[in-house]
Structures are given as structure tokens and as C-alpha cells.
Design an enzyme around this catalytic site. Sequence first.
Site, short mmCIF file in Angstrom:
data_model
loop_
_atom_site.label_atom_id
_atom_site.label_comp_id
_atom_site.label_asym_id
_atom_site.label_seq_id
_atom_site.Cartn_x
_atom_site.Cartn_y
_atom_site.Cartn_z
N SER A 100 -10.60 -1.00 1.67
CA SER A 100 -10.96 0.37 2.06
C SER A 100 -12.44 0.65 1.76
O SER A 100 -13.32 -0.01 2.29
CB SER A 100 -10.02 1.36 1.36
OG SER A 100 -10.12 2.64 1.93
N ASP A 201 -1.64 1.49 9.14
CA ASP A 201 -2.48 2.14 8.13
C ASP A 201 -2.47 3.65 8.35
O ASP A 201 -2.82 4.13 9.43
CB ASP A 201 -3.90 1.59 8.26
CG ASP A 201 -4.82 1.98 7.14
OD1 ASP A 201 -4.64 3.06 6.56
OD2 ASP A 201 -5.75 1.21 6.85
N HIS A 231 -1.85 0.82 4.25
CA HIS A 231 -3.28 0.73 3.93
C HIS A 231 -3.58 -0.19 2.74
O HIS A 231 -4.46 -1.05 2.82
CB HIS A 231 -3.81 2.13 3.65
CG HIS A 231 -5.27 2.16 3.32
ND1 HIS A 231 -6.24 1.76 4.22
CD2 HIS A 231 -5.94 2.52 2.19
CE1 HIS A 231 -7.43 1.90 3.67
NE2 HIS A 231 -7.28 2.34 2.43
#
Length: 257
Positions: A100, A201, A231
Site C-alpha cells: 500500500s 481490494d 488489500h
Amino acid sequence: MTSQPCLDPMLIPARPELTGGRRIGVLLSHGFTGSPASTRPWGEYLGERGYGVAVPRLPGHGTTWKDLNTRRWDDWYGEVSRAFDQLCLDHDAVVVGGLSMGGALTLRLAEDHPDRVSGLMVVDPALASGRLDIKLLPVLKHLVPSFPGIADDIALPGASEGGYSRTPLKAIHSFISTWPMLVADLPRVTAPLLYFRSPQDHVVDERTEPIVLGGVSSDDVTRIELPRSYHVATLDHDAPTIFEASADFVGRVGASA
């Protein structure tokens, strides 16, 4: 009963006797409002194979979301830069990777240090979003301190990244404000790239992937889909896929760097 995730940073020394005599380092960064718990199993897997691994804890994480709201992009990038510089001093080659926002931070390292990053691994990185509330952040961050949290988007029951239940707005606006710069500098990325993507996600939408894959100058690019994960895929059903592919990638690019 779910055990408490470990929020501490992690450092594993290299064992060159397992890696052909070369000292190969790996820097792994967690994401926004998360903690080193999200990348610890990834790092442990690589460490068991002889790679030197650093998993820093980004400033404002592993404490409180209010603390995080006092931190900014320069604080987080400064921390991964320090860890990267130390790995470069102690290793023959260094590969960087992140989840991320950690993916965005390591993309920045690859943009700034194309001569020192031997390889780049990103899992569901964030450089764009279609969320309408993001456009309102410059105003909203002065009106409300936080939104509901984005942590623990994980399909695997019982897994946790040790993240916050709230998303601090001043801090996340600082991250989002860097996106135009990061995107503009993508052509400076020349390192081999391993890109992992979860189609389910719920935090990062589909906009980032074509921007990154179409923007980097890397000749060596591999994309791997993670069909059973959300995610935080490093703690999800497809984590073994990430770990195994990463170990092969690190071994290959670390040996040739």
C-alpha cells in the site's frame, strides 16, 4: 482466540552462506495506519533464506491515530530512507518492497536511487483513487480529525495488521499530496519490478496499476494476481504466493546486481 500482532520493527542479519556468498538485503515497508505486523511474515520468510531484512516502523504507527495525525510524508520517507541507507552499507545488493503506502514509499526510493535499488516489489500500492471524499480532504482535514479506519481489509479470518480504527485526515492528505510527484517521476524507475495485485481490494482501487506499469522505465516487469486476497494480501490467503515469488525475485536480481 486471535493473538495480538507484533507492532515492533524487525531486523534480520544476512547469512551469505545461504545466498552464494553475496550479502543481499531487503527493505520492506508497511502501509498507512498499519504496522510492521503486516510485512513481518514476508520478512521472516526471506530472512530464513539468508537475506538480510529490515522492516521499519513508520513514524506515528504502532502508537495512536492521533499521533499519526501529527506526522507527514517526509517523516515516513525519512524512516525508510534511513533503513535503506543502512542496508546499502552492509549488503552487496538491496531490494525494496512495500504494501500500500509502503509500495509508494519504495517506489520513491527506486525513483531517487536507480543506481542503488536492485529490485522493487510492491503489493497493492496506492498512487491514485477515484474516491470523491479525497478531493475534499484539503477542507475536511480542518473540520474533522479522522474518518473510519481502513485497516485489516483481509479475507483470511483472524488475521490482523495491527492498524488503527480511525484514518487521520491531515496525515493521509499529506500522503495523497505526493501522488502527482510520484507519478511524474515514475520514468526514473529502472529497477526490475514485481507487482502484486488483489482484484478484491477494498482500499486501493484499479487506477494505480496502469499508472505504475505504464509509467516505469523498467525492462523487467512481472505482474502477479492475488485472486483470493483483499488489500493486506501479505497476511491473506495468497501470502505464500507473495513470499515464494519474492524469494525467487530477490535471489535473481540480487545475484546479478
